[in-house]
Scaffold this active site. Sequence first.
Site, mmCIF file in Angstrom:
data_model
loop_
_atom_site.group_PDB
_atom_site.id
_atom_site.type_symbol
_atom_site.label_atom_id
_atom_site.label_comp_id
_atom_site.label_asym_id
_atom_site.label_seq_id
_atom_site.Cartn_x
_atom_site.Cartn_y
_atom_site.Cartn_z
ATOM 1 N N LYS A 43 12.689 50.976 12.866
ATOM 2 C CA LYS A 43 13.164 51.900 13.915
ATOM 3 C C LYS A 43 14.680 52.042 13.821
ATOM 4 O O LYS A 43 15.345 51.267 13.118
ATOM 5 C CB LYS A 43 12.741 51.360 15.285
ATOM 6 C CG LYS A 43 13.300 49.979 15.625
ATOM 7 C CD LYS A 43 12.595 49.367 16.830
ATOM 8 C CE LYS A 43 13.130 47.982 17.120
ATOM 9 N NZ LYS A 43 12.350 47.295 18.173
ATOM 10 N N TYR A 259 47.358 50.418 22.073
ATOM 11 C CA TYR A 259 47.338 51.024 23.418
ATOM 12 C C TYR A 259 47.482 49.966 24.503
ATOM 13 O O TYR A 259 46.881 48.891 24.421
ATOM 14 C CB TYR A 259 46.018 51.757 23.641
ATOM 15 C CG TYR A 259 45.915 53.070 22.889
ATOM 16 C CD1 TYR A 259 46.758 54.133 23.184
ATOM 17 C CD2 TYR A 259 44.965 53.231 21.898
ATOM 18 C CE1 TYR A 259 46.649 55.343 22.494
ATOM 19 C CE2 TYR A 259 44.846 54.428 21.206
ATOM 20 C CZ TYR A 259 45.695 55.475 21.512
ATOM 21 O OH TYR A 259 45.585 56.656 20.836
ATOM 22 N N MET A 307 40.384 54.521 18.290
ATOM 23 C CA MET A 307 39.252 55.309 17.809
ATOM 24 C C MET A 307 39.103 55.214 16.289
ATOM 25 O O MET A 307 37.995 55.077 15.767
ATOM 26 C CB MET A 307 39.434 56.776 18.209
ATOM 27 C CG MET A 307 38.229 57.631 17.905
ATOM 28 S SD MET A 307 38.474 59.370 18.305
ATOM 29 C CE MET A 307 38.575 59.335 20.071
HETATM 30 C C1 LIG Z 1 12.083 45.986 17.675
HETATM 31 C C2 LIG Z 1 10.721 45.384 17.759
HETATM 32 C C3 LIG Z 1 10.304 44.433 16.820
HETATM 33 C C4 LIG Z 1 11.235 43.821 15.804
HETATM 34 O O1 LIG Z 1 12.017 42.838 16.447
HETATM 35 P P1 LIG Z 1 13.122 41.997 15.638
HETATM 36 O O2 LIG Z 1 13.625 41.030 16.653
HETATM 37 O O3 LIG Z 1 14.156 42.985 15.214
HETATM 38 O O4 LIG Z 1 12.448 41.356 14.499
HETATM 39 C C5 LIG Z 1 8.982 44.009 16.861
HETATM 40 N N1 LIG Z 1 8.129 44.485 17.801
HETATM 41 C C6 LIG Z 1 8.512 45.379 18.739
HETATM 42 C C7 LIG Z 1 7.535 45.836 19.760
HETATM 43 C C8 LIG Z 1 9.824 45.857 18.763
HETATM 44 O O5 LIG Z 1 10.198 46.722 19.699
#
Ligand SMILES: *Cc1c(COP(=O)(O)O)cnc(C)c1O
Length: 363
Positions: A43, A259, A307
């Site tokens: 993801k 800054y 930035m």
């Molecule tokens: C993001 C996620 C994972 C992976 O988790 P990690 O800690 O990055 O290994 C697994 N299962 C679900 C449901 C997630 O949302």
Amino acid sequence: MIIAADASPGHGARLTIDLAAIVANWRSLAAHAPQTECGAVVKADAYGCGLAAVAPALWRAGCRTFFVAHLSEGIAARAALPEAALYVLNGLPPGSAETFCAHRLRPVLGDAQELAEWADATQGAWPAALHVDTGMNRLGLSVAEALALAGDPVIARAGIDLVMSHLVSAELPGDPLNARQAADFARVRAAFPHMRASLANSAGTCLASGARHDLLRPGYSLFGGNPEPGKPNPMRPVVRLEATILQVRDVEAGATCGYNARWQAPAPRRLATLSLGYADGYPRSASNSGHALVGGMPCPIVGLISMDLIILDVTGAPQARRGGKATLIGDALDIDTVGQAAGTIGYEILTGLGSRYVRSYVE
Ligand SMILES: *Cc1c(COP(=O)(O)O)cnc(C)c1O
């Protein structure tokens, strides 16, 4: 071999992503639990590392099951992975079943409405997963709701082939929640005896308890994150971030920088200005607390991060010079360390990696 390298000069920073290390990390997790299939969570553009490069590399290594968060990420993943099993963790947005089927995506269904909508649309013709919430109170059916659905014809009509849940505190092995969730999930699993089951994220894969089941869902550890905070990191580092030094200057004791003059030199100091800032994804919260490495020497970030610029105290790094490099992530500065210095977690560092960098993939 370096692929997809953009050699154009004039970028502030270079991000190097080691695909071989991602593959080695996946293999080592898979070897950790040889009875269990090891999937991959890709993801958020593969945790900022680039889905289009990462997903095919994992596929070539033998990974067959992938998870993304959104439908749009699933569509992107399908383009990179024509044959993989692709699950969409955030479930079925209303009216989207046709799009899921068109891209052969599998929703992770998390409530009765999603289940009914998917069952009506597909009549068991396409697989999906059932998400059971064992403690997060975030996504998924409650344990009681799931147990009540065992044997209900809607499960077959929805093509459910995987039942899954997510751990709340897997990276804290002593947390009693782990055992409670494992026990609740074992009850759910027993109620759906013909289905595969998945519970473990990266940290869950390392838990001694029965968290592994049939399918692992590691994300963070594939990208070099430590699945067992507080212990030496067994994963290979994946990401290296290097910025160019634009200027070096000597300042008197009492001089300030950046800054709002949030840092003052306690003695004469040498400062270097780097061509990278918070607009590149480097967290501003690391102002006056993070480090970079110049010639291997740790150099503190001084003053507020701008930035497009960061100021380092390079008094202890005689190699610092205009046109030289500073390492923001890499070597002694792993993503967990960088996250900690910024008051956050390595996950946020990874997923915030910017699109302004020159990106190189090493295979
Ligand atoms: C993001 C996620 C994972 C992976 O988790 P990690 O800690 O990055 O290994 C697994 N299962 C679900 C449901 C997630 O949302």
